[in-house]
Enzyme design. Structure first.
Site, PDB file in Angstrom:
ATOM      1  N   ALA A 247      20.238 -32.199  21.852  1.00 49.40           N
ATOM      2  CA  ALA A 247      21.563 -32.486  22.394  1.00 49.40           C
ATOM      3  C   ALA A 247      22.524 -31.407  21.919  1.00 49.40           C
ATOM      4  CB  ALA A 247      22.031 -33.855  21.914  1.00 49.40           C
ATOM      5  N   LYS A 248      23.686 -31.385  22.542  1.00 52.68           N
ATOM      6  CA  LYS A 248      24.672 -30.345  22.210  1.00 52.68           C
ATOM      7  C   LYS A 248      25.071 -30.405  20.729  1.00 52.68           C
ATOM      8  CE  LYS A 248      24.946 -28.948  26.521  1.00 52.68           C
ATOM      9  NZ  LYS A 248      25.583 -29.624  27.626  1.00 52.68           N
TER      10      LYS A 248
END
Ligand code: GLU
Length: 316
Positions: A247-248
């Site tokens: 994920a970011k």
């Protein structure tokens, strides 16, 4: 299983424009491109922008990233927000055969309803399925001014369906009376994907394996709409350092962020290629070079864990 393309068949990548692509997205795109191009298919690009107000800026930056790691595509971009009439035509085709019904249930109604015996967990319990015209009109009035959602009237006996996946083998997934169009008028992912893939003559679907469980529903729609079913290859996801899906928040994971840390796009492509057993530790590769090496049978079948650029060896 044969993987030869139908005449004029295509593969595709279908990003949702929700920010920059991360390494997991880029890796899936690379695989979709390799699968398509190595089998002589066209490769198409579709922007899945139904869920968010069209964000052309995000899509442009995603496409720029894909191009900079060496991917190319054929024909015009397909934007789902421009495809409304095709989706409505498909709903109409199903409606004419009484395969669509209005549903006024809220999420809470669905959770509170008793589940039918043998129904898969989380399946729609069928509350609105067999309403008379009068009951339907009354139900509509209770939610006014909201509009009812539209659901597919799936065959009652069909609660599970198997399909063959190029990487996962036999996959079994649930079927229920899933939503075709939400109450706010947004066409549901499963319907849009099926209608678009058929219109784009996509006969090979390569995407993240988090979507494998949606595939039986899509195959059912292919059957009901009389469309050709594509071949499927669901590819393992990329995990972050914690073991959860990348994920970011996992640090530098987009091309831009990796470039800020000194990696050029070719090096990022090479990292992806190594993770797919397509490049050795001492070489830098281009996407075109990978085409000659690509063999779906040799792809890793387990997720790849990304621990950051500091731990990934890079060569000039
Ligand atoms: N838009 C979906 C995603 O970004 C992909 C849908 C598909 O490939 O069928 O995850």
């Amino acid at each position: 299983m044969s993987f030869s393309p139908a005449a004029d068949g295509a593969g595709r990548y279908a990003p949702s424009p929700s920010g920059d692509l991360h390494l997991g997205n880029l890796r899936t795109a690379l695989l979709a491109w390799l699968f398509a191009r190595s089998s002589g298919r066209r490769f198409m690009m579709r922007i899945e922008d139904l869920d968010r107000a069209r964000d052309a800026g995000n899509a442009e930056s995603q496409l720029a990233d894909l191009a900079s790691i060496g991917l190319d595509w054929d024909g015009d971009l397909v934007w789902q927000t421009e495809r409304g009439s095709a989706y409505e035509a498909a709903i109409e085709q199903l409606r004419e055969r009484d395969l669509v019904y209005e549903c006024t249930c809220t999420r809470r109604d669905i959770l509170a309803a008793p589940t039918a015996p043998h129904a898969p967990p989380g399946a729609y319990p069928g509350t609105c399925r067999d309403r008379s015209d009068a009951e339907r009109a009354a139900a509509r009035a209770t939610i006014h001014p909201r509009l009812p959602a539209l659901r597919l009237r799936a065959p009652r006996e069909l609660t599970r369906m198997e399909f063959q996946d190029r990487l996962l083998g036999t996959v079994c997934g649930d079927i229920d009376d899933f939503v075709l169009r939400r109450g706010d008028g947004t066409v549901a992912y499963n319907l849009a994907v099926v209608v678009d893939d058929a219109a784009m003559r996509v006969d090979q679907v390569v995407r993240g394996d988090d979507l494998a469980s949606s595939t039986p529903r899509q195959i059912l729609l292919h059957q009901l709409l009389g469309l050709l079913k594509p071949e499927y290859a669901h590819v393992p996801l990329v995990l972050g350092p914690t073991g959860a899906r990348l994920a970011k928040r996992d640090g530098a994971v987009t091309l831009r962020q990796l470039q800020d840390q000194g990696a050029n796009p070719e090096q990022v492509l090479t990292l992806l290629a190594r993770s797919l057993n397509l490049a050795g530790p001492e070489e830098t590769v281009s996407a075109t070079q990978l085409l000659a090496r690509f063999d779906a049978d040799l792809l890793p079948k387990t997720p790849w864990t990304w621990n950051g650029i500091a731990t990934a060896s890079m060569h000039e």
